[in-house]
Write a protein that holds these residues in place. Structure first.
Motif, PDB file in Angstrom:
ATOM      1  N   ILE A 298       0.861  -1.182   0.000  1.00 28.76           N
ATOM      2  CA  ILE A 298       0.000   0.000   0.000  1.00 28.76           C
ATOM      3  C   ILE A 298       0.895   1.229   0.000  1.00 28.76           C
ATOM      4  O   ILE A 298       1.837   1.320   0.792  1.00 28.76           O
ATOM      5  CB  ILE A 298      -0.912   0.036   1.238  1.00 28.76           C
ATOM      6  N   ILE A 299       0.622   2.157  -0.888  1.00 27.34           N
ATOM      7  CA  ILE A 299       1.343   3.426  -0.900  1.00 27.34           C
ATOM      8  C   ILE A 299       0.550   4.420  -0.051  1.00 27.34           C
ATOM      9  O   ILE A 299      -0.659   4.577  -0.233  1.00 27.34           O
ATOM     10  CB  ILE A 299       1.502   3.972  -2.330  1.00 27.34           C
ATOM     11  N   GLY A 300       1.228   5.056   0.881  1.00 29.07           N
ATOM     12  CA  GLY A 300       0.565   5.974   1.796  1.00 29.07           C
ATOM     13  C   GLY A 300       1.183   7.359   1.764  1.00 29.07           C
ATOM     14  O   GLY A 300       2.346   7.550   1.409  1.00 29.07           O
ATOM     15  N   VAL A 301       0.377   8.355   2.158  1.00 25.51           N
ATOM     16  CA  VAL A 301       0.809   9.742   2.222  1.00 25.51           C
ATOM     17  C   VAL A 301       1.331  10.038   3.626  1.00 25.51           C
ATOM     18  O   VAL A 301       0.727   9.634   4.621  1.00 25.51           O
ATOM     19  CB  VAL A 301      -0.358  10.697   1.896  1.00 25.51           C
ATOM     20  N   THR A 302       2.446  10.736   3.693  1.00 24.17           N
ATOM     21  CA  THR A 302       3.000  11.154   4.980  1.00 24.17           C
ATOM     22  C   THR A 302       3.684  12.504   4.787  1.00 24.17           C
ATOM     23  O   THR A 302       3.376  13.241   3.837  1.00 24.17           O
ATOM     24  CB  THR A 302       3.959  10.084   5.541  1.00 24.17           C
ATOM     25  N   ILE A 303       4.630  12.838   5.658  1.00 24.04           N
ATOM     26  CA  ILE A 303       5.415  14.055   5.522  1.00 24.04           C
ATOM     27  C   ILE A 303       6.894  13.698   5.607  1.00 24.04           C
ATOM     28  O   ILE A 303       7.256  12.613   6.073  1.00 24.04           O
ATOM     29  CB  ILE A 303       5.070  15.083   6.626  1.00 24.04           C
ATOM     30  N   ASP A 304       7.752  14.600   5.135  1.00 23.53           N
ATOM     31  CA  ASP A 304       9.180  14.366   5.275  1.00 23.53           C
ATOM     32  C   ASP A 304       9.718  15.177   6.454  1.00 23.53           C
ATOM     33  O   ASP A 304       8.958  15.783   7.212  1.00 23.53           O
ATOM     34  CB  ASP A 304       9.922  14.690   3.975  1.00 23.53           C
ATOM     35  N   SER A 305      11.033  15.178   6.628  1.00 22.37           N
ATOM     36  CA  SER A 305      11.655  15.843   7.771  1.00 22.37           C
ATOM     37  C   SER A 305      11.475  17.353   7.749  1.00 22.37           C
ATOM     38  O   SER A 305      11.710  18.023   8.759  1.00 22.37           O
ATOM     39  CB  SER A 305      13.150  15.506   7.799  1.00 22.37           C
ATOM     40  N   ASN A 306      11.038  17.877   6.601  1.00 20.44           N
ATOM     41  CA  ASN A 306      10.780  19.316   6.487  1.00 20.44           C
ATOM     42  C   ASN A 306       9.291  19.627   6.500  1.00 20.44           C
ATOM     43  O   ASN A 306       8.877  20.721   6.121  1.00 20.44           O
ATOM     44  CB  ASN A 306      11.417  19.844   5.197  1.00 20.44           C
ATOM     45  N   ASN A 307       8.479  18.621   6.923  1.00 21.51           N
ATOM     46  CA  ASN A 307       7.016  18.745   6.994  1.00 21.51           C
ATOM     47  C   ASN A 307       6.363  18.940   5.627  1.00 21.51           C
ATOM     48  O   ASN A 307       5.267  19.485   5.530  1.00 21.51           O
ATOM     49  CB  ASN A 307       6.601  19.890   7.927  1.00 21.51           C
ATOM     50  N   ASN A 308       7.016  18.467   4.572  1.00 19.44           N
ATOM     51  CA  ASN A 308       6.446  18.532   3.231  1.00 19.44           C
ATOM     52  C   ASN A 308       5.776  17.204   2.876  1.00 19.44           C
ATOM     53  O   ASN A 308       6.122  16.157   3.416  1.00 19.44           O
ATOM     54  CB  ASN A 308       7.539  18.842   2.205  1.00 19.44           C
ATOM     55  N   TYR A 309       4.842  17.281   1.948  1.00 16.77           N
ATOM     56  CA  TYR A 309       4.144  16.103   1.419  1.00 16.77           C
ATOM     57  C   TYR A 309       5.160  15.067   0.927  1.00 16.77           C
ATOM     58  O   TYR A 309       6.098  15.395   0.206  1.00 16.77           O
ATOM     59  CB  TYR A 309       3.245  16.566   0.278  1.00 16.77           C
ATOM     60  N   ALA A 310       4.965  13.836   1.329  1.00 19.68           N
ATOM     61  CA  ALA A 310       5.849  12.753   0.894  1.00 19.68           C
ATOM     62  C   ALA A 310       5.069  11.448   0.881  1.00 19.68           C
ATOM     63  O   ALA A 310       4.016  11.317   1.517  1.00 19.68           O
ATOM     64  CB  ALA A 310       7.066  12.638   1.819  1.00 19.68           C
ATOM     65  N   MET A 313       5.837   3.379   1.194  1.00 17.09           N
ATOM     66  CA  MET A 313       5.058   2.162   1.338  1.00 17.09           C
ATOM     67  C   MET A 313       4.670   2.014   2.796  1.00 17.09           C
ATOM     68  O   MET A 313       5.498   2.195   3.698  1.00 17.09           O
ATOM     69  CB  MET A 313       5.847   0.954   0.852  1.00 17.09           C
ATOM     70  N   ALA A 314       3.413   1.658   3.023  1.00 20.54           N
ATOM     71  CA  ALA A 314       2.849   1.764   4.373  1.00 20.54           C
ATOM     72  C   ALA A 314       2.527   0.409   4.989  1.00 20.54           C
ATOM     73  O   ALA A 314       2.494  -0.620   4.322  1.00 20.54           O
ATOM     74  CB  ALA A 314       1.570   2.602   4.306  1.00 20.54           C
ATOM     75  N   LEU A 315       2.269   0.462   6.287  1.00 15.84           N
ATOM     76  CA  LEU A 315       1.716  -0.649   7.066  1.00 15.84           C
ATOM     77  C   LEU A 315       2.508  -1.937   6.921  1.00 15.84           C
ATOM     78  O   LEU A 315       3.678  -1.997   7.271  1.00 15.84           O
ATOM     79  CB  LEU A 315       0.236  -0.857   6.694  1.00 15.84           C
ATOM     80  N   GLY A 938       2.700   8.638   8.841  1.00 18.24           N
ATOM     81  CA  GLY A 938       1.751   8.158   7.848  1.00 18.24           C
ATOM     82  C   GLY A 938       0.948   6.968   8.318  1.00 18.24           C
ATOM     83  O   GLY A 938      -0.225   6.823   7.975  1.00 18.24           O
ATOM     84  N   ASP A 939       1.562   6.107   9.118  1.00 19.85           N
ATOM     85  CA  ASP A 939       0.838   4.929   9.600  1.00 19.85           C
ATOM     86  C   ASP A 939      -0.214   5.291  10.643  1.00 19.85           C
ATOM     87  O   ASP A 939      -1.216   4.594  10.794  1.00 19.85           O
ATOM     88  CB  ASP A 939       1.816   3.908  10.181  1.00 19.85           C
ATOM     89  N   ARG A 940       0.042   6.382  11.371  1.00 23.27           N
ATOM     90  CA  ARG A 940      -0.952   6.797  12.380  1.00 23.27           C
ATOM     91  C   ARG A 940      -2.234   7.307  11.723  1.00 23.27           C
ATOM     92  O   ARG A 940      -3.317   7.173  12.289  1.00 23.27           O
ATOM     93  CB  ARG A 940      -0.353   7.881  13.286  1.00 23.27           C
TER      94      ARG A 940
END
Length: 959
Positions: A298-310, A313-315, A938-940
């Motif tokens: 599963i591809i999931g949406v999260t953030i990177d170390s600069n709080n940007n969209y990233a 692969m999830a879960l 992203g997993d949360r």
């Protein structure tokens, strides 16, 4: 000057990059006089082949392509109306040239290093969004292998989730495609699942059942309203899987709106050629509550170390490596490249374009049905999408002959013929069919229904009213210029073999030569239906026959099955063959699989799927199998021993001296030896699975035999077997490839992903026996050269008796934790040097497993070694306090261009150190597009579809 007219360019010299000068320098660094001396120090003498490989003389690239073109001409590309899950399609040129034929998309590894894989992660997120929207479900994965195995995964997920442990029956609609039912039988058998195949309209749900599966539209083309059926199932707590045609869902009410719990299917008709069966991306969609049980990625949406969209692969990604025999699936790969193509296809056409394609396909089917009725034929179909069924009666033979005379294939079942339309069907095609049917009937062909007056046959209560594909991704790229720029914008975010070596241990990222790739898109191979009559596919049969012989020679086995279309599926198929062998001999009780502690995580997962109980064999401190422990456990379980699963050379990159003794021990106790072929790159031409004592072996053609990884698929995992097991190799329900006692199919198509078998066929034909053997030798040379350079800086965890590694090595990074540096920090820092990390924390946590392959030149090996050595110096600076333990280049890696060029720079090291740590990096800098990805964030809050349009509106408001 005399001229050499005998010169002919050797493909081997293009595949193996090292010249004689570089080879000599590397041998000197290692401390040996010749490659043969190195091989003698690496290989146990007891397992060396006595004779060279008996393969045809190597062909040049032009020779091979010329000969293959002649072979391809033996395939007759007829107009196919066969359907049954496979349809001709039009691959947009912008996608064909810039994705399918572009090594910038097909040479990447699975995106485990998300920061340098944002492009394909976005493309796969688009795919998931497309599937969610069209099916009406809440969550989808990033593709599975094919429709049939996706259906089997759904069945097993439902079985695993059942609350009533006594429920062991599974209802299967009799209108499901035959190949899918065949695969369901394979998967159901080891677990004692009873398949009840019947009519959904007369089925009575009871608490004996845990699940049910239907097809939408059904295998005969009919569109059924399953709403009441789904409701009746749910009252008994029975979950419903629906196999749905995605194109039809632009017109039909999606299954998610009338009660489906799982929806699966294929995305093949979204721009991916039939290719005689594959590769094609299946999809798997379900409810959010089942997200931790979904097979695959599963591809999931999260953030990177600069709080940007990233993205990442999830879960449960690769969860079989964690849960092993408790895993719900052994899926280790996907069909990423084909899923990406399907997602781009949907974006290129958009919701309006897809609906127009569906309406045209449906309209032509209605037009033909109306015309055949007027011509006096009994058209059985009432409500349908693209497939009609006609009772031909005693005219069947005449219709069949007339169609063949016009290069047309229909799908015949006794006196019934089904006719499936697709995107490529034209009004002229319909007129030709009407003329053929009218001629045989002896009536006028003037009765063709005017296409302008065609009305849908889909009942009003099954017509889709909900919107889909509303995200800007699917509404913004409809001109070729826009689509080209969008594809390229994503491509530039990904690191591939086009940029630098990818030294992944166990995964063998080697050259995928252009000449090997060219034939895949020839229409003689791409436009052939997998169920076409045998006399129309003699070209494919020729390729299969030669590949079977060549791979059998390489492995030492009697025969191959080319059906498994992934490595893990090859494992499963091999174990099911072993299971069938024991059962045929009356040894139904033999169900114990011995598996070394160091084995790939898919090994125990595959064994569990084959109904086996896993007994773990200990490893010694040097990484070898504990032979005494193996002997003790083989004796303890002698009466019930089914097999040993072993990887050779070992997962630790060592040729274990005791391998023959190990295999003999298993045979003494009545077991079979299954060899995992992941490391065949270190065997070919020097030894073989059969020579070592194995009975079965799967081959990762996407590793040793040059099929590209495609960013996570396609792959192929054919199995070779000894003579005593040939009769059990997988058969097929539609195409007769069955042996005397074949197990049912393990994949939807008879030869799996048939079109990419050509790649391995090309590689073997152009290398020849000598070239393949040299490839193995140079793979070992490259690995030992890197070992010689790196072991002064990183401990090499395991070595052979004379201090040599095989084709890969494990660098021990665990001691760096003492001063705060984790192995993942090294992996991320390598991105700043322009490299993908080696395999991280497998098979030993806190390590890097490095495999250079034979395809890399010395200067590239040196660049990679220089990078790792420079990183080791940075670690030393952290250790001695020159660099802060928290604020250092490793902890902050990777460094994006936005970070490096920002007005503020508050770090205790320079911008140049961050972005250009060695001189060569400045010459060709690959910039990671995001900073370090935050997995836990992203997993949360899992988001596995493109963010809603409202988020874009919010961003514009803030701008």
């Amino acid at each position: 000057m005399s001229l050499n007219i005998h010169y002919q360019e050797d493909f081997q010299d293009r595949h193996i990059a090292l010249n004689s000068e570089d080879t000599a320098a590397m041998l000197q660094t290692i401390g040996v006089n010749s490659i043969d001396q190195l091989i003698e120090q690496t290989f146990p003498a007891s397992i060396r082949l006595k004779q060279p490989l008996n393969l045809p003389k190597a062909k040049s690239e032009i020779e091979y392509l010329t000969n293959l073109k002649q072979t391809a001409s033996l395939n007759k590309v007829y107009k196919s109306y066969i359907g049954q899950g496979y349809y001709d399609t039009l691959t947009p040129g912008v996608i064909l040239r810039n994705v399918m034929e572009n090594p910038g998309w097909y040479t990447q590894y699975t995106p485990y290093q998300a920061e340098i894989a944002q492009g394909r992660l976005q493309a796969l997120l688009n795919f998931q969004t497309m599937v969610i929207d069209l099916t009406g479900m809440e969550i989808a994965n990033a593709s599975l292998l094919d429709e049939g195995t996706a259906a089997a995964e759904a069945m097993f997920m439902q079985y695993s989730l059942r609350k009533n442990q006594k429920a062991t029956k599974y209802f299967v609609s009799e209108l499901i495609f035959a190949q899918t039912i065949d695969i369901l039988k394979t998967r159901a058998n080891p677990f004692g699942i009873e398949l009840v195949i019947g009519n959904h309209e007369t089925f009575t749900a009871t608490d004996e059942f845990f699940g049910a599966i239907v097809q939408y539209p059904a295998g005969n083309g009919e569109v059924h309203n399953y709403t009441a059926f789904a409701s009746a199932l749910h009252t008994q707590n029975i979950k419903l899987t629906v196999i749905a045609d995605l194109l039809s869902l632009t017109l039909l009410t999606p299954p998610g709106e009338w009660g489906a719990d799982v929806v699966v299917g294929t995305t093949q008709r979204f721009g991916v050629p039939m290719g005689f069966g594959g590769p094609h991306a299946a999809y798997f969609a379900t409810k959010d509550e089942y997200k931790r049980s979904i097979p695959g990625r599963i591809i999931g949406v999260t953030i990177d170390s600069n709080n940007n969209y990233a993205l990442r692969m999830a879960l449960q990604t690769r969860e079989q490596h964690i849960r092993r025999d408790k895993a719900t699936s052994n899926i280790c790969t996907a069909q990423a490249l084909l899923a990406i193509m399907a997602g781009f296809y949907a974006a290129y056409h958009g919701p309006t374009g897809l609906k127009l394609i569906a309406e045209r396909t449906h309209g032509l089917a209605v037009s033909l049905a109306s015309s055949l009725k007027e011509a006096g034929y009994n058209v059985l179909s009432k409500a349908y999408f693209d497939t009609i069924q006609v009772d031909l009666g005693d005219l069947t033979g005449s219709i069949h002959k007339e169609c063949l005379d016009n290069n047309i294939n229909l799908n015949y079942n006794g006196n019934l013929a089904s006719i499936s339309f697709d995107e490529t069907t034209t009004y002229e095609d319909v007129k030709l069919l009407v003329r053929i049917f009218s001629k045989v009937k002896g009536v006028s062909a003037d009765s063709l229904t005017d296409i302008k007056n065609v009305q849908t046959t889909i009942p009003a209560d099954l017509q889709r009213t909900s919107s889909y594909l509303t995200h800007p991704v699917f509404t913004s790229h409809h001109s070729e210029h826009e689509m080209l720029r969008y594809i390229k914008s994503l491509e530039t975010k990904d690191l591939s073999l086009c940029h630098s070596m990818i030294a992944l241990g166990s995964c063998t990222m080697k050259l995928n030569a252009t000449s090997e790739m060219i034939p895949v898109t020839w229409p003689e191979f791409g436009k052939v239906h997998p169920f076409a009559p045998a006399d129309q596919v003699l070209g494919y049969y020729t390729v299969f026959d030669e590949l079977d012989k060549w791979l059998s020679e390489i492995t030492g086995f009697a025969a191959m099955s080319l059906q498994p279309n992934a490595g893990a599926q090859g494992e499963y198929a091999g174990l099911m063959v072993i299971r069938a062998y024991h059962q045929d001999r009356g040894d139904h009780h033999r169900n114990i699989a011995l598996i070394p502690a160091s084995a790939h995580g898919t090994n125990p997962a595959s064994a569990a799927m084959a109904g086996m109980k896993i007994v773990v064999v200990k490893s010694l401190e040097n990484g070898n199998i504990d032979v005494e422990d193996l002997k003790a456990k083989a004796a303890e379980h002698s009466a019930n021993l089914s097999c040993l699963m072993v990887t050779y050379p070992s997962t630790h990159g060592v040729f274990e001296e005791s391998i023959i003794e190990i295999c003999e021990t298993i045979h003494q106790h009545g077991g079979q030896v299954y060899m995992d072929g992941a490391n065949m790159n270190a065997q070919v031409g020097l030894t073989s699975p059969a020579n070592i004592g194995a009975d079965v072996c799967h081959l990762n053609l996407h590793k040793t035999f040059c099929i590209p990884h495609g960013g996570g698929g396609p792959g192929m995992g054919p199995i070779g077997v000894g003579a005593h097991l040939v009769k059990y190799l997988p058969g097929h329900a539609v195409v007769d490839i069955n042996n005397e006692k074949s197990i049912p199919a393990v994949s939807s198509a008879p030869w799996g992903s048939a079109s990419i078998l050509i790649i391995s066929h090309a590689y073997i034909a152009m290398m020849g026996g000598e070239g393949l053997t040299d490839a193995t030798k140079y793979a070992i040379l490259n690995a030992n050269y890197m070992k010689a350079r790196l072991e002064q800086h990183y401990p090499v965890l395991y070595s052979g008796a004379q201090g040599r590694c095989a084709h890969e090595m494990i660098l021990d990074c665990r001691s760096f934790k003492n001063f705060g540096i984790e192995v993942v920090d090294i992996a991320k820092r390598l991105m700043d040097y322009g490299f993908h990390a080696p395999t991280v924390s497998f098979p030993v946590a806190g390590t890097l497993m490095v495999e250079p392959t034979e395809s890399e030149p010395k200067h590239e090996l040196d660049r990679f070694c220089d990078a790792l050595i420079a990183i080791r110096h940075e670690i030393t600076e952290v250790e001695n306090g020159s660099l802060d333990k928290v604020d250092n280049p490793l902890k902050n890696a990777p460094h994006t261009s936005a970070v490096v060029t920002a007005n503020e720079w508050a770090h205790g090291y320079s911008r140049q150190t961050a972005a250009f740590p060695l001189p060569y990096v400045a010459d060709y800098k690959f910039w990671p597009s995001v900073g370090r990805v935050n997995d836990s964030h992203g997993d949360r809050a899992l988001i596995c579809a493109c963010p809603p349009i409202e988020s874009y509106m919010e961003e514009e408001a803030m701008a």
